[in-house]
Write a protein that holds these residues in place. Sequence first.
Motif, short mmCIF file in Angstrom:
data_model
loop_
_atom_site.label_atom_id
_atom_site.label_comp_id
_atom_site.label_asym_id
_atom_site.label_seq_id
_atom_site.Cartn_x
_atom_site.Cartn_y
_atom_site.Cartn_z
N GLN A 1 -23.02 -57.95 45.20
CA GLN A 1 -23.10 -57.55 45.87
C GLN A 1 -22.75 -56.16 46.32
O GLN A 1 -22.71 -55.29 47.27
CB GLN A 1 -22.39 -58.00 46.20
CG GLN A 1 -21.61 -57.92 47.74
CD GLN A 1 -22.29 -58.66 48.94
OE1 GLN A 1 -22.79 -59.49 48.58
NE2 GLN A 1 -22.44 -57.64 50.11
N GLN A 2 -22.05 -55.26 45.22
CA GLN A 2 -21.41 -53.59 45.15
C GLN A 2 -22.38 -53.02 44.97
O GLN A 2 -22.65 -52.23 46.02
CB GLN A 2 -20.08 -54.06 44.34
CG GLN A 2 -19.08 -54.34 43.47
CD GLN A 2 -18.27 -54.36 42.33
OE1 GLN A 2 -19.30 -53.42 41.01
NE2 GLN A 2 -17.68 -55.18 41.84
N THR B 1 -25.08 -53.37 46.26
CA THR B 1 -25.83 -53.87 48.28
C THR B 1 -25.32 -52.82 48.99
O THR B 1 -25.37 -52.21 49.66
CB THR B 1 -25.97 -55.00 48.76
OG1 THR B 1 -26.74 -55.96 47.83
CG2 THR B 1 -26.04 -55.41 50.58
N ASP B 2 -23.83 -53.62 48.70
CA ASP B 2 -22.77 -52.73 49.37
C ASP B 2 -22.41 -50.96 49.74
O ASP B 2 -22.50 -50.08 50.65
CB ASP B 2 -21.13 -52.83 49.09
CG ASP B 2 -20.96 -54.51 49.41
OD1 ASP B 2 -21.56 -55.13 50.09
OD2 ASP B 2 -19.92 -54.94 49.23
N LYS B 3 -23.05 -51.32 47.89
CA LYS B 3 -23.24 -48.83 48.15
C LYS B 3 -24.30 -48.45 49.09
O LYS B 3 -24.03 -47.80 49.45
CB LYS B 3 -22.93 -48.55 46.64
CG LYS B 3 -23.46 -47.46 46.26
CD LYS B 3 -23.33 -46.35 44.67
CE LYS B 3 -22.98 -45.29 44.09
NZ LYS B 3 -23.39 -45.21 43.06
N LEU C 1 -25.55 -49.61 51.56
CA LEU C 1 -25.20 -50.14 52.71
C LEU C 1 -24.23 -48.67 54.13
O LEU C 1 -24.57 -49.15 54.71
CB LEU C 1 -25.03 -51.80 53.32
CG LEU C 1 -26.18 -52.75 53.36
CD1 LEU C 1 -24.47 -53.69 53.54
CD2 LEU C 1 -26.88 -52.49 54.39
N ASN C 2 -23.22 -48.25 52.32
CA ASN C 2 -22.29 -47.76 53.31
C ASN C 2 -22.73 -46.12 52.75
O ASN C 2 -21.99 -45.43 52.81
CB ASN C 2 -20.90 -48.07 52.24
CG ASN C 2 -20.40 -49.11 52.87
OD1 ASN C 2 -20.53 -49.78 53.66
ND2 ASN C 2 -19.66 -49.54 51.95
N THR C 3 -24.02 -45.68 52.39
CA THR C 3 -24.37 -44.62 52.56
C THR C 3 -25.22 -43.78 53.32
O THR C 3 -25.70 -44.74 54.42
CB THR C 3 -25.85 -44.85 51.51
OG1 THR C 3 -25.28 -45.02 50.24
CG2 THR C 3 -26.34 -43.39 51.06
N THR C 4 -23.83 -42.81 54.13
CA THR C 4 -24.60 -41.96 54.52
C THR C 4 -25.40 -41.17 54.71
O THR C 4 -25.40 -40.14 53.56
CB THR C 4 -23.57 -42.24 56.08
OG1 THR C 4 -22.92 -40.56 54.78
CG2 THR C 4 -23.04 -43.05 56.82
#
Length: 155
Positions: free
Chosen positions: A144-145, A147-149, A151-154
């Motif tokens: 999950q970490q 995945t979150d990394k 998804l939170n990348t801009t």
Amino acid sequence: MKVGIIMGSTSDLDIMKAAMDTLDSFGVEYEKKVISAHRTLDLMCEYAKSARDRGIGAIIAGAGGAAHVAGVVAGMTTVPVIGVPIQTKALGGMDSLLSIVQMPGGIPVATMAINGAKNAALLAVEIFALSDKELETKLKEFRQQQTDKVLNTTI
């Protein structure tokens, strides 16, 4: 249960350290040893044949060049063996990869990418998580970490 991490030479330690660091992050116990398939064959035989009785549940075997460590060990134990081909100067690790991946039928070695020690450790964690709910939870959190990394990348 613990993981056995073996390598053909101390020169493989820099790569194999990624497996150790990954196992540390999951709290998985391991032992590490340099065992050459060619120079310490008796030690290799003893190590492989006693692995299960010593509580080893998976063996991560890294080697370069001829890279016989994983295959020789796999031939002497029923403990799952995960091979890590180490990059070489001569052929860039293709020699190691082909040596490990081309095992005869009946003696499997799960083979990672060249220098893929981190994934080798993650595969060992997955194997152990089949019977360890706490470890399974840690593995799900790790995934999950990741995945979150992403998804939170801009950009």
